[in-house]
Scaffold this motif. Structure first.
Motif, PDB file in Angstrom:
ATOM      1  N   ALA A  66       0.614  -1.190   0.177  1.00  0.00           N
ATOM      2  CA  ALA A  66       0.026  -0.070  -0.015  1.00  0.00           C
ATOM      3  C   ALA A  66       0.973   1.386  -0.115  1.00  0.00           C
ATOM      4  N   LEU A  67       2.101   1.265   0.101  1.00  0.00           N
ATOM      5  CA  LEU A  67       3.000   2.445   0.150  1.00  0.00           C
ATOM      6  C   LEU A  67       3.009   3.371  -1.075  1.00  0.00           C
ATOM      7  N   GLY A  68       2.610   2.252  -2.141  1.00  0.00           N
ATOM      8  CA  GLY A  68       2.666   3.218  -3.386  1.00  0.00           C
ATOM      9  C   GLY A  68       1.715   4.566  -3.416  1.00  0.00           C
ATOM     10  N   ILE A  69       0.480   4.514  -2.924  1.00  0.00           N
ATOM     11  CA  ILE A  69      -0.394   5.856  -3.092  1.00  0.00           C
ATOM     12  C   ILE A  69       0.332   6.976  -2.352  1.00  0.00           C
ATOM     13  N   LEU A  70       1.351   6.692  -1.403  1.00  0.00           N
ATOM     14  CA  LEU A  70       1.705   7.944  -0.439  1.00  0.00           C
ATOM     15  C   LEU A  70       3.101   8.539  -1.200  1.00  0.00           C
ATOM     16  N   ILE A  71       3.696   7.624  -1.860  1.00  0.00           N
ATOM     17  CA  ILE A  71       4.783   8.195  -2.470  1.00  0.00           C
ATOM     18  C   ILE A  71       4.754   8.561  -3.993  1.00  0.00           C
ATOM     19  N   PRO A  72       4.920   9.856  -4.223  1.00  0.00           N
ATOM     20  CA  PRO A  72       4.582  10.253  -5.767  1.00  0.00           C
ATOM     21  C   PRO A  72       5.410   9.521  -6.738  1.00  0.00           C
ATOM     22  N   PRO A  73       4.864   9.515  -8.014  1.00  0.00           N
ATOM     23  CA  PRO A  73       3.496  10.012  -8.367  1.00  0.00           C
ATOM     24  C   PRO A  73       2.420   9.080  -7.954  1.00  0.00           C
ATOM     25  N   SER A  74       1.370   9.756  -7.237  1.00  0.00           N
ATOM     26  CA  SER A  74       0.252   9.175  -6.807  1.00  0.00           C
ATOM     27  C   SER A  74      -0.956   9.707  -7.412  1.00  0.00           C
ATOM     28  N   ILE A  75      -1.815   8.692  -7.759  1.00  0.00           N
ATOM     29  CA  ILE A  75      -3.061   8.901  -8.602  1.00  0.00           C
ATOM     30  C   ILE A  75      -4.404   9.543  -7.566  1.00  0.00           C
ATOM     31  N   VAL A  76      -4.036   8.957  -6.237  1.00  0.00           N
ATOM     32  CA  VAL A  76      -5.074   9.517  -5.346  1.00  0.00           C
ATOM     33  C   VAL A  76      -4.776  10.914  -5.022  1.00  0.00           C
ATOM     34  N   MET A  77      -3.542  11.362  -5.024  1.00  0.00           N
ATOM     35  CA  MET A  77      -3.321  12.677  -4.556  1.00  0.00           C
ATOM     36  C   MET A  77      -3.630  13.539  -5.792  1.00  0.00           C
ATOM     37  N   VAL A  78      -3.582  13.156  -7.033  1.00  0.00           N
ATOM     38  CA  VAL A  78      -4.259  14.040  -8.387  1.00  0.00           C
ATOM     39  C   VAL A  78      -5.834  13.971  -8.001  1.00  0.00           C
ATOM     40  N   LEU A  79      -6.335  12.962  -7.825  1.00  0.00           N
ATOM     41  CA  LEU A  79      -7.765  13.061  -7.623  1.00  0.00           C
ATOM     42  C   LEU A  79      -8.170  13.877  -6.289  1.00  0.00           C
ATOM     43  N   PHE A  80      -7.387  14.001  -5.217  1.00  0.00           N
ATOM     44  CA  PHE A  80      -7.571  15.076  -4.186  1.00  0.00           C
ATOM     45  C   PHE A  80      -7.643  16.455  -4.813  1.00  0.00           C
ATOM     46  N   ALA A  81      -6.667  16.700  -5.407  1.00  0.00           N
ATOM     47  CA  ALA A  81      -6.415  17.972  -6.151  1.00  0.00           C
ATOM     48  C   ALA A  81      -7.497  18.251  -7.086  1.00  0.00           C
ATOM     49  N   VAL A  82      -7.977  17.489  -7.834  1.00  0.00           N
ATOM     50  CA  VAL A  82      -8.983  17.649  -8.625  1.00  0.00           C
ATOM     51  C   VAL A  82     -10.339  17.610  -8.157  1.00  0.00           C
TER      52      VAL A  82
END
Lengths: 441, 194
Positions: free
Chosen positions: A145-161
């Motif tokens: 699960a570490l991947g969504i915290l280390i950039p590039p992260s799609i979840v973060m793009v979704l939050f920004a969007v």
């Protein structure tokens, strides 16, 4: 009253098991036809323009880049590099699993794929070296699960969007813009490394206590060769972060460049992919991207409905009126997201809850970047526990263990994650320090 | 036969759109920096790529609409199935059928809204800001994609009715992974041999 109806209908529709995007869309449609004065035409236009933004297009590009490198060959290189670095410590292969998962997950962008790619190689190896199977399965299911915290992260793009269009007012009455993709990516670096270190710490402690086998120390030659092999893949992270930070490209351009880079590495440098595999990679990336873009379209509709019903404002007014402080609110956010993580996958949770939570959080003086990181960490935890933790399901597939047994196996690492979540929640500097030092905040 | 052609067309369309958009943005970025290099200046100066972003967005919007239809066929649109899976099979099948038909209904309504929108847009001369392409062509993807998606939902509902099976997407599929015990033994032997 209206808000209760909207959420009641949404939850009822979702519980029938229909796709979340359809449940969101149907809620909006039925509400519009029956209840409200918002003209249908305005909504129809949203259906077309909801995803007409260049920022959102980073998502398909990052998915494509990740899929080019989601390959067993890349996983083997990361594992070799990781075990040459940390293999000779206590719990060698376990520590190598944490490190390899962190690297592979960051590049591939998919947690379940990481669990499969790293797990199907390392898990049998660990069992062959005499580790209990539970230990190996626990490490890999959570580290994936570490991947969504280390950039590039799609979840973060979704939050920004999801929060991009909304207006929020902080306690002093100033207008606050939401976090940008660039800020979130930078903010994720330190928490990401810290969580990897904490998961590694738990692994080390348990291995040391039970005296699990260590590996012979790799020679410098081996370590350098393993590093040279894996650096091509890891350079993707540097390309994205460096490119965005130096202003060479916007996040979306960085995503497109990294997709081309990943293609060149996979086909010409690593040679894991043949030309004949390319259409399959394109198709599966398009499939995944279209699914997320479709949820976004309907989530945009849904948040448009909520804004026109003034629901976020009502919640903000209620929260400030009831004298709820930052501390209680963030605790509530964590609980809400952990509960939601029991039923939905990360992208839907972020798209539905972020537009509501964002104005409230800012009204209480929470930094938008901090909120974004906090939500991302919650999504990580949700991936690792039943009933819908995807990582658990794929891990149970490769480890041939039942979900219940696997849940017991993951608990030391799951508790570590929860401790980490508490730290991230109440120490905002952890997320805000790096972007501030780099002058991005 | 007709269905096979439709399936293939759908796949080719979305795969080429994602590949095309990626190349387009990559070329636009390269061009921007190539102009800054003195001896490349003459070659690249005349190429104007300001429309690239706009085209990329439209390509992805088209990919999203048709890809969503493809996704119904591959079963990638997931929902909350925790409760449904606890129901008795007879009731569970009814609930799943309701979900599929609700999907077909929603996409049909959206498709019709889109079709009506296009009919109203067609007589106006609205064009997109950069490429000056007629807007009704750009929005054509909404009715086409939504009706196709509606058709896919009905298709899946029909096969669920007949066979009781739903398309299933495997989130953990990775190419090139060896899941054989012998490979694991080799790796372990390699470690011991060092």
């Amino acid at each position: 009253m209206n808000s209760a109806l909207i959420f009641g209908l949404l939850i009822a529709l979702m519980l029938t098991g229909m796709p979340i995007s359809i449940a969101l869309g149907l809620t909006v449609l039925s509400f519009l036809y029956v209840m409200t004065t918002v003209p249908i035409e305005a909504v129809a236009l949203k259906l077309f323009t909801g995803i007409e933004s260049f920022e959102i297009m980073a998502i398909p590009f990052f998915i494509l880049a990740g899929n080019f490198l989601t390959h067993g060959g890349v996983a083997r290189r990361m594992i070799r590099f990781a075990s040459s670095m940390v293999g000779h410590w206590y719990g060698g292969l376990g520590l190598a699993a944490v490190l390899a998962c962190a690297m592979f997950a960051a590049i591939s962008g998919s947690s379940p794929a990481t669990v499969v790619a790293i797990g199907s190689i390392l898990l049998p190896a660990m069992v062959a070296q005499g580790y209990p199977k539970r230990f190996g399965a626990g490490v890999i299911a959570t580290s994936g699960a570490l991947g969504i915290l280390i950039p590039p992260s799609i979840v973060m793009v979704l939050f920004a969007v999801a929060t991009g269009g909304s207006v929020a007012v902080d306690p002093e009455g100033k207008r606050v813009l939401s976090a940008s993709v660039a800020q979130l990516f930078m903010a994720g670096v330190i928490p990401g490394l810290m969580l990897a270190a904490m998961l590694g710490g738990t692994t080390f402690y348990r291995a040391w206590k039970n005296d699990y086998p260590r590996m012979t120390r790799a020679t410098w030659g081996e370590a350098i060769k393993a590093f040279r092999d894996s650096i091509w893949g890891l350079a993707l992270i540097i390309l994205v972060l460096g490119g965005i930070y130096s202003g060479l490209f916007t996040p979306t351009e960085a995503a497109a460049v990294s997709a081309v880079y990943a293609f060149v590495i996979a086909v010409f440098v690593y040679r894991d992919l043949n030309w004949s595999d390319i259409p399959k990679v394109l198709l599966s990336s398009a499939n995944m991207s279209a699914m997320i873009l479709y949820i976004i379209t309907n989530a945009v509709l849904f948040s448009f409905l909520m804004t026109s019903e003034q629901i976020p404002q009502a919640i903000t007014a209620w929260v400030t009126g009831a004298g709820i402080g930052q501390l209680e609110f963030l605790l509530f956010v964590n609980i809400l997201l952990l509960v939601a993580g029991n039923f939905m996958e990360p992208s839907s949770i972020v798209l539905i809850t972020a537009p509501i939570l964002f104005p409230v959080a800012v009204g209480l003086g929470v930094n938008p970047v901090h909120l974004g990181i906090l939500m991302t960490v919650n999504m990580e935890v949700g991936l690792c526990h039943p009933p819908v933790g995807l990582n658990l399901y794929v891990a149970s597939g490769i480890a041939k263990m039942g979900i219940t047994e696997l849940t017991i196996a993951t608990w030391p690492w799951l508790v570590t994650m929860l401790v980490f979540l508490a730290i991230v929640t109440y120490v905002p500097e952890l997320s805000l320090w790096l972007p501030r030092v780099l002058g991005m905040l | 036969m007709f269905l096979r052609i439709l399936d293939r067309l759908e796949e080719i369309l979305i795969a080429s759109l994602i590949a095309g958009a990626t190349l387009l943005i990559f070329v636009a970025v390269v061009q921007r920096y190539a102009v800054g290099v003195p001896f490349l200046y003459d070659i690249f100066y005349d190429i104007n790529l300001t429309w690239a972003q706009e085209l990329c967005i439209y390509m992805f919007v088209w990919m999203a609409k048709f890809g969503a239809a493809y996704g119904v066929r591959t079963g990638i649109h997931v929902g909350v199935d925790v409760l449904v899976n606890m129901l008795r099979p007879a009731i569970r099948n009814k609930v799943i059928m309701f979900g599929l038909l609700a999907g077909a209904f929603f996409t049909f309504v959206v498709g019709s809204m889109g079709a009506k929108f296009i009919v109203e847009l067609y007589p106006t001369d609205q064009v997109s800001p950069d490429m000056e392409m007629p807007r009704w062509i750009i929005f054509l993807c909404v009715p086409l994609g939504s009706y196709l998606m509606c058709f896919r939902f009905l298709q899946v509902a029909w096969s669920f009715w007949r066979t009781g099976e739903l398309p299933h997407h495997d989130p953990g599929h990775v190419e090139g992974v060896v899941e054989s015990p012998s490979a694991a033994r080799d790796l372990a032997a390699e470690e011991r041999g060092r």
